[in-house]
Scaffold this active site. Structure first.
Site, PDB file in Angstrom:
ATOM      1  N   ASN A 196       8.238   7.687   5.475  1.00  0.00           N
ATOM      2  CA  ASN A 196       9.634   7.894   5.097  1.00  0.00           C
ATOM      3  C   ASN A 196      10.586   7.420   6.189  1.00  0.00           C
ATOM      4  O   ASN A 196      11.732   7.054   5.902  1.00  0.00           O
ATOM      5  CB  ASN A 196       9.864   9.368   4.755  1.00  0.00           C
ATOM      6  N   SER A 200      -3.570  -1.197   6.345  1.00  0.00           N
ATOM      7  CA  SER A 200      -3.390  -0.750   7.734  1.00  0.00           C
ATOM      8  C   SER A 200      -4.566  -1.125   8.619  1.00  0.00           C
ATOM      9  O   SER A 200      -5.690  -1.272   8.157  1.00  0.00           O
ATOM     10  CB  SER A 200      -3.220   0.765   7.774  1.00  0.00           C
ATOM     11  N   GLU A 213       4.509   0.522  -5.306  1.00  0.00           N
ATOM     12  CA  GLU A 213       3.834   1.659  -4.690  1.00  0.00           C
ATOM     13  C   GLU A 213       4.842   2.730  -4.289  1.00  0.00           C
ATOM     14  O   GLU A 213       4.615   3.902  -4.463  1.00  0.00           O
ATOM     15  CB  GLU A 213       3.058   1.191  -3.456  1.00  0.00           C
ATOM     16  N   SER A 248      -7.438   3.928   1.197  1.00  0.00           N
ATOM     17  CA  SER A 248      -7.641   4.939   0.158  1.00  0.00           C
ATOM     18  C   SER A 248      -8.739   4.502  -0.794  1.00  0.00           C
ATOM     19  O   SER A 248      -8.791   3.343  -1.196  1.00  0.00           O
ATOM     20  CB  SER A 248      -6.348   5.151  -0.631  1.00  0.00           C
TER      21      SER A 248
END
Lengths: 341, 363
Positions: free
Chosen positions: B347, B126, B240, B158
Site C-alpha cells: 500500500n 519478487s 491484480e 503464491s
C-alpha cells in the site's frame, strides 16, 4: 455524467469561478450573493419541470450543482429550495405546484421544516428534533424547530410533522423566525417558532424527501471535500522546505493519497444514493470523509491554516456543520444498525 | 444511479446461485498437498458448468460475461461461501496478459487447461533483493538454441509450492532496471527448478522460493516482445490491484457475516465499528458499480487496492474484537487479511502511485 450534466457542471463552475466571493457574501445581511443566486437560477440548477417554470432539471442535475457550490463553499439557498421543490412535486398537487414552483424557479427562497427523522428508518420522531405537533382539525401548528436552512429568509415555508406536509404563511403572527449565529459562516440557519400557526395540508409526508435531502447534502459534502484536497495538494506542491516542495515528502504524499481514496469512494457513495439505505450510507460516509479531509487540510497546511485569512477553517467548519445537518453520522449509523442488512 | 439488473443478468444470477447451492462444500486448505488437489478438482467442476472463467470468451471456456455479470457472479460466489480460487494467479493475472499481449497459439494452448484447473499457475515476480523495487530484479534469461535458459531466484511466489507452471520477468538485456526485461513462462517441474515452500503465519506453505539453474524455456513461452517485459507485465498489473483480484462480493459476504455475528454477540461498544465496516463494503460495491463503464485500471486501480485491503483488515479485526478468543472461523481470514496491504504491490507503493500519478505531487 451525461453530456448535459457535464455542461451544467462546467457552466456552474465557471460562473462560480468568476463571481463567487464567499468572504463578501457572508458579510451581506442575508449571507448570500443575491445576484449570483439569480444567475444560478437562470442556469437552471433547481429541480423544477418546465411546465412549472423551471429548466427541466432533476435531482441529479441539482446534485451536480450542489457539488460545485460545495467546492467553493458558496452560500446560496439551493439546498433548501431544492428540497422544497422535491417535496412539492411529491404531493402531485398541480394547483400547489403551479402556484409555488414558478416562484421558486425564479429564485424565491423556500425552506422546509421537517423532522430529521432519525429514530427509525420509517417515521419515528428524532430525539433531538423539535416537537412539532399538529392539531389536525384546525390545521394549526405548534412547536419550535432549530437549524432550519435559510429559515429566516424563506418566503415559502413548508412544515412536516412527520405525518403530513403543510404550507405555512411565514408572514403570520404565529410564525416567529430568528437567525441562528453559526460556526459555519457559509451556511444560513434559523430557529422557527410556530404558535398556533395556521397551515394548509398539502398531503402526506414522504420519507423519500429525507432521502433526497441526504443525497443532495452528500453531493455538496463531496464537492467541498474534493476541493479541500485539491487546495492542499496545490499548496504542498509550492511550499518549499529543506530545498524541496513539501509535497515530495512521502510522509505527506501518503496522507494525501489516503484522502484521495476517501474522496473517490465518497463520490461513488453520493452518486449511488437513491433509496433509504444508500442515502443513509452516503450521509455517514460523506460526512466522515469530509471531516477527515478538512482536518488533514488544516494539518498539511501548517500554521497558515490557523489564520482567519486562509480558507482552511471555512472548509473545516463547513465539514462539521454539514455533518450535523439533517442528523449526525452517529444518528444515521444507529438507524442503519437497526435496519442492516 | 440505477443499480437494478437486467433480465439476462438476473437469469445468470439465478443459475449461479442454484448451482453453487447444490455444489459448494468445505475444502481443506489449498496450501496443503491434499487441499490443493481438492481445490483443483473444484476448478474442474466449475469449468464443467462453464463457471470457472465467466468473463472470458466462449472459445476458451468462458461465457463472454459483462463486467456487471462478473460482479454478480462474484457476489453469489462469496455469499455462498464457495472455496478460494487456486487458479487465481492464472485466470486473473496471466490470462489478461495473454489476451492483451499473447499470440493466438499461446491462448489456445494455455487458456483452456488453465480454465479447467489442469494447469495451475504461480506468479514469480519478487526476488530477495527486488520486492517493492521490482525493476531491480536480477534473474536472467540467456539465449540458447531454440529458447532461453533461466538463472536466478524468485520468492514470495503464491501457490508455487504445489502449482504446475509459473510466469515472471527475467533480465534479457541490454539496459538496466525497467529496460531489457522479458516476460516468460516456465514449468515448475522442469529440470533445474528447485521449489522451497515457505510456511506462512498460519503454518501452511501458501508461497515458495523458486531457484532456477539453467532452466530451459522454449521460444513459444515468451509473452510479448523480447525486452518489452516491463510494459507487458504492468499493462495488466491493475488487474491484480483492482477489481478482479478482490471483487466487492468478497467483502459484502464478510460484512454480512460480521452483522450476523453482532446479532449473536451484541456488544454496544462495537456497534459503530460493525456498521462502519458494513458501510465500507457497501461503499466499495457502489464504487465498482459506479466504475462499470470505466473500470479502474492503471493508477486508479491503486485507489481500489488501498481501499479493499484496509477494509478487509478492519472487517476481521472487528469480528475478532466481538468474539474475543473464541474466533476460529475468523482467525485464518484475519491472518490472511494482514497480507492484503503487502501483496500485489504494498500500500505504500500504491500511495506513491496515487500521489504522483493521480495527484501530480513531485517525486
Amino acid at each position: 455524467m451525461t453530456p448535459e450534466q457535464l455542461a451544467l457542471r462546467d457552466a456552474v463552475r465557471s460562473l462560480l469561478d468568476k463571481h463567487s466571493d464567499v468572504r463578501a457574501a457572508i458579510e451581506t445581511p442575508h449571507g448570500y450573493d443575491k445576484d449570483l443566486w439569480a444567475r444560478l437560477c437562470d442556469i437552471g440548477v433547481l429541480p423544477i419541470p418546465e411546465q412549472y417554470g423551471g429548466s427541466g432539471a432533476g435531482q441529479e442535475e441539482t446534485r451536480v450543482a450542489l457539488e460545485e457550490l460545495g467546492r467553493t463553499l458558496t452560500p446560496a439557498p439551493l439546498l433548501s429550495s431544492a428540497i422544497v421543490a422535491q417535496a412539492l412535486l411529491a404531493t402531485g398537487d398541480e394547483e400547489v405546484c403551479g402556484r409555488l414552483l414558478p416562484r421558486i424557479a425564479d429564485g424565491t427562497v423556500a425552506t422546509l421544516v421537517w423532522p430529521w427523522d432519525t429514530a427509525e428508518i420509517t417515521t419515528t420522531p428524532a430525539l433531538d428534533h423539535p416537537e412539532v405537533t399538529t392539531t389536525v382539525a384546525t390545521a394549526s401548528l405548534d412547536g419550535t424547530s432549530r437549524y432550519v436552512l435559510d429559515g429566516d429568509l424563506a418566503e415559502i415555508l413548508l412544515v412536516s410533522d412527520g405525518t403530513s406536509l403543510y404550507e405555512v404563511d411565514p408572514g403570520q403572527p404565529g410564525v416567529i423566525r430568528e437567525h441562528t449565529p453559526t460556526m459555519d459562516l457559509t451556511r444560513r440557519l434559523a430557529t422557527v417558532h410556530l404558535t398556533g400557526a395556521s397551515a394548509t395540508r398539502l398531503g402526506p409526508w414522504s420519507s423519500r424527501i429525507r432521502d433526497i435531502a441526504l443525497a443532495a447534502l452528500s453531493a455538496e459534502q463531496v464537492g467541498a471535500a474534493a476541493r479541500a484536497l485539491e487546495l492542499t495538494v496545490e499548496y504542498t506542491k509550492t511550499r518549499v522546505q529543506f530545498g524541496k516542495p513539501i509535497g515530495s515528502f512521502q510522509a505527506l504524499k501518503h496522507r494525501m493519497a489516503d484522502l484521495h481514496v476517501l474522496v473517490e469512494t465518497a463520490r461513488s457513495a453520493a452518486l449511488a444514493a437513491t433509496d433509504e439505505k444508500s442515502a443513509a450510507v452516503a450521509k455517514v460516509y460523506c460526512s466522515e470523509a469530509f471531516f477527515k479531509v478538512a482536518a488533514e487540510m488544516v494539518q498539511l497546511h501548517g500554521g497558515i491554516a490557523i489564520t482567519w485569512e486562509h480558507d482552511a477553517h471555512l472548509y473545516f467548519k463547513r465539514a462539521h456543520g454539514s455533518g450535523q445537518l439533517f442528523g449526525s453520522p452517529q444518528v444515521h449509523l444507529a438507524r442503519l444498525a437497526r435496519s442492516v442488512p | 444511479m440505477d443499480l437494478s439488473l437486467d433480465s439476462s443478468t438476473l437469469e445468470f444470477q439465478a443459475e449461479v446461485r442454484s448451482w453453487l447451492a447444490a455444489h459448494v462444500r468445505p475444502l481443506s486448505s489449498m496450501d496443503t498437498a491434499p487441499g490443493f488437489e481438492e481445490h483443483r478438482e473444484w476448478e474442474r467442476r466449475l469449468a464443467a458448468a462453464r463457471l470457472s472463467v465467466v468473463s472470458w470468451p466462449a472459445e476458451f471456456g468462458g461465457r463472454d460475461a459483462s463486467l456487471l455479470q462478473w460482479l454478480v457472479f462474484e457476489e453469489e460466489y462469496h455469499a455462498a461461501g464457495a472455496p478460494g480460487r487456486v487458479s487465481q494467479n492464472g485466470i486473473f493475472l496471466l490470462a489478461p496478459t495473454l489476451f492483451a499481449h499473447g499470440t493466438e497459439e499461446q491462448r489456445s494452448r494455455i487458456l483452456p487447461s488453465m480454465a479447467r484447473g489442469d494447469e495451475v499457475w504461480a506468479q514469480a515476480w519478487s526476488e530477495p533483493e527486488a520486492g517493492s523495487d521490482l525493476a531491480s530484479l536480477r534473474s536472467t534469461a540467456v539465449r540458447c538454441d531454440g529458447g532461453w535458459l533461466l538463472r536466478g531466484q524468485k520468492t514470495w511466489s503464491s501457490r508455487a509450492a504445489f502449482a504446475d507452471r509459473a510466469f515472471g520477468l527475467f533480465r534479457t538485456g541490454p539496459g538496466e532496471r525497467h529496460r531489457g526485461l522479458t516476460y516468460l513462462l516456465f514449468d515448475l517441474r522442469a529440470e533445474g527448478v528447485t521449489v522451497r515452500p515457505i510456511n506462512q503465519l498460519d503454518g501452511e506453505p501458501g508461497f515458495a522460493e523458486i531457484f532456477l539453474d539453467d532452466v530451459f524455456v522454449p521460444d513459444r513461452d515468451v509473452v510479448g516482445e523480447i525486452g518489452d517485459g516491463w510494459r507487458v507485465a504492468m499493462s495488466t498489473a491493475g488487474n491484480e490491484r483492482g477489481l478482479t483480484l478482490r471483487s466487492p462480493g468478497r467483502f459484502l459476504a464478510a460484512a454480512g457475516r460480521l452483522v450476523e455475528l453482532y446479532r449473536k454477540n451484541p456488544d454496544p461498544a462495537l456497534r459503530d465499528r460493525v456498521v462502519d465496516a458494513w458501510i465500507g463494503a457497501q461503499a466499495y460495491r457502489l464504487h465498482t458499480f459506479g466504475a462499470l463503464s470505466n473500470p479502474p485500471s492503471g493508477p486508479a486501480a491503486s485507489v481500489t487496492k488501498v481501499f479493499w485491503s484496509e477494509l478487509d483488515v478492519a472487517l476481521h479485526e472487528t469480528a475478532l474484537d466481538l468474539l474475543g478468543e473464541g474466533a476460529p472461523g475468523w482467525r485464518d481470514g484475519w491472518l490472511f487479511s494482514l497480507s492484503g496491504p503487502i501483496y500485489a504491490g504494498t500500500n505504500e507503493i500504491q500511495r506513491n502511485v496515487i500521489a504522483e500519478r493521480l495527484l501530480g505531487l513531485p517525486r
